[in-house]
Design an enzyme around this catalytic site. Structure first.
Site, PDB file in Angstrom:
ATOM      1  N   ARG A  41       0.813  -1.222   0.000  1.00 46.43           N
ATOM      2  CA  ARG A  41       0.000   0.000   0.000  1.00 46.43           C
ATOM      3  C   ARG A  41       0.842   1.265   0.000  1.00 46.43           C
ATOM      4  O   ARG A  41       0.310   2.352  -0.142  1.00 46.43           O
ATOM      5  CB  ARG A  41      -0.925  -0.005   1.216  1.00 46.43           C
ATOM      6  N   LEU A 161     -16.704 -10.517  20.336  1.00 48.61           N
ATOM      7  CA  LEU A 161     -16.132 -11.420  21.335  1.00 48.61           C
ATOM      8  C   LEU A 161     -15.741 -12.771  20.756  1.00 48.61           C
ATOM      9  O   LEU A 161     -15.575 -13.739  21.502  1.00 48.61           O
ATOM     10  CB  LEU A 161     -17.128 -11.620  22.489  1.00 48.61           C
ATOM     11  N   GLY A 162     -15.616 -12.876  19.436  1.00 46.82           N
ATOM     12  CA  GLY A 162     -15.214 -14.135  18.822  1.00 46.82           C
ATOM     13  C   GLY A 162     -16.243 -15.229  19.046  1.00 46.82           C
ATOM     14  O   GLY A 162     -17.432 -15.043  18.753  1.00 46.82           O
ATOM     15  N   GLU A 164     -17.634 -16.117  21.579  1.00 44.69           N
ATOM     16  CA  GLU A 164     -18.647 -15.761  22.586  1.00 44.69           C
ATOM     17  C   GLU A 164     -19.703 -14.817  22.025  1.00 44.69           C
ATOM     18  O   GLU A 164     -20.566 -14.345  22.770  1.00 44.69           O
ATOM     19  CB  GLU A 164     -17.968 -15.122  23.800  1.00 44.69           C
ATOM     20  N   ALA A 191     -14.458 -10.853   8.205  1.00 46.60           N
ATOM     21  CA  ALA A 191     -15.540 -11.139   9.157  1.00 46.60           C
ATOM     22  C   ALA A 191     -15.935  -9.895   9.948  1.00 46.60           C
ATOM     23  O   ALA A 191     -17.122  -9.674  10.218  1.00 46.60           O
ATOM     24  CB  ALA A 191     -15.118 -12.263  10.101  1.00 46.60           C
ATOM     25  N   GLY A 192     -14.953  -9.078  10.315  1.00 47.86           N
ATOM     26  CA  GLY A 192     -15.256  -7.862  11.075  1.00 47.86           C
ATOM     27  C   GLY A 192     -16.055  -6.860  10.267  1.00 47.86           C
ATOM     28  O   GLY A 192     -16.978  -6.215  10.781  1.00 47.86           O
ATOM     29  N   ASP A 193     -15.726  -6.741   8.981  1.00 45.54           N
ATOM     30  CA  ASP A 193     -16.476  -5.830   8.111  1.00 45.54           C
ATOM     31  C   ASP A 193     -17.900  -6.334   7.907  1.00 45.54           C
ATOM     32  O   ASP A 193     -18.857  -5.546   7.883  1.00 45.54           O
ATOM     33  CB  ASP A 193     -15.772  -5.696   6.760  1.00 45.54           C
TER      34      ASP A 193
END
Length: 261
Positions: A41, A161-162, A164, A191-193
């Site tokens: 980048r 929390l993964g 959890e 996954a977070g997006d």
């Protein structure tokens, strides 16, 4: 740009830089653990963003701004750039969500912590994971993370929390939602997006998404959808290509069989 336009994204404000390349990164799959990520980048077009690039039409017809901690890490002036965009969004009455999206390979830990903490007061919705929360303010109980982050300025803190699931904090309330279990993980990147998209897609259906009475009703649904999209994003290679439509999400949650042919 063609791919984005094909997904219904307005690309009319895109700036082309004939002298700088588009950034790229590679994922190396080893068959175990998370893939290795290699970023290219430096000197990219996006790394050159500055306050001078900001255009009023970016925010003119919008009601929400979503930013991540990757953008301020890209170049010398990108931190000031994204801070100014957030300030203008707030001044224009937009709600702002902020995913710290910590990428240690892009900048020093000292600068990352300083910049990310400086952006938190400018957001309404803060979306850290446990690792990011620990990085920002040290190891704490989950409830203490929620309390301290709310004191910095956001009206809603949602922590990933993964296994959890997730938990949302607002006012004096805490709402937890269990994870969707998947048999295996193909690719965790994105996954977070996907989680953020699931959460915001519910909240932004409301005229006043951060009103306490609205959150009482909508946050459990928003967390559930966020957890589902985050889980589904691990089931295919790529960041977004296999994500479901809203209708498919609703069918999955309701336990309906999908008609495929």
């Amino acid at each position: 740009m063609s791919t984005l336009a094909g997904e219904g994204v307005d690309v009319s404000c895109v700036i082309r830089d004939k002298k700088a390349p588009t950034a790229i990164y590679f994922k190396e799959f080893k068959g175990y653990g998370d893939p290795m990520i290699y970023y290219y980048r430096k000197y990219s077009a996006a790394s050159k963003f500055s306050e001078a690039d900001i255009q009023p039409e970016w925010l003119a017809n919008a009601r929400h701004l979503h930013v991540t901690g990757i953008t301020p890490a890209l170049g010398e002036r990108t931190a000031d750039f994204i801070k100014k965009v957030m300030e203008q969004a707030k001044a224009n009455g937009l709600t702002v969500s902020f995913d710290p999206n910590l990428r240690r390979k892009l900048w020093s830990e000292e600068r990352a912590r300083r910049v990310l903490l400086s952006l938190m007061p400018l957001c309404d919705i803060f979306l850290p994971g446990l690792e990011e929360a620990k990085f920002l303010i040290g190891e704490q109980p989950v409830a203490e993370y929620g309390k301290q982050f709310l004191q910095i300025g956001p009206k809603l803190v949602v922590m990933k929390l993964g296994q959890e699931g997730s938990i949302g904090f607002y006012q004096n309330e805490a709402v937890q939602s269990p994870a969707f279990r998947m048999d295996k993980v193909v690719d965790p990147v994105g996954a977070g997006d996907a989680f953020a998209a699931g959460l915001l897609s519910v909240l932004l259906d409301e005229d006043q998404p951060l009103d306490e009475n609205v959150l009482d009703i909508c946050l459990p649904k928003a967390l559930k959808r966020a957890n589902l999209l985050g889980a589904l994003a691990t089931q295919f290679k790529g960041d977004w290509e296999g994500l479901p439509s809203i209708r498919e999400v609703e069918q999955y949650i309701e336990g309906q069989d999908m008609i495929t042919r």
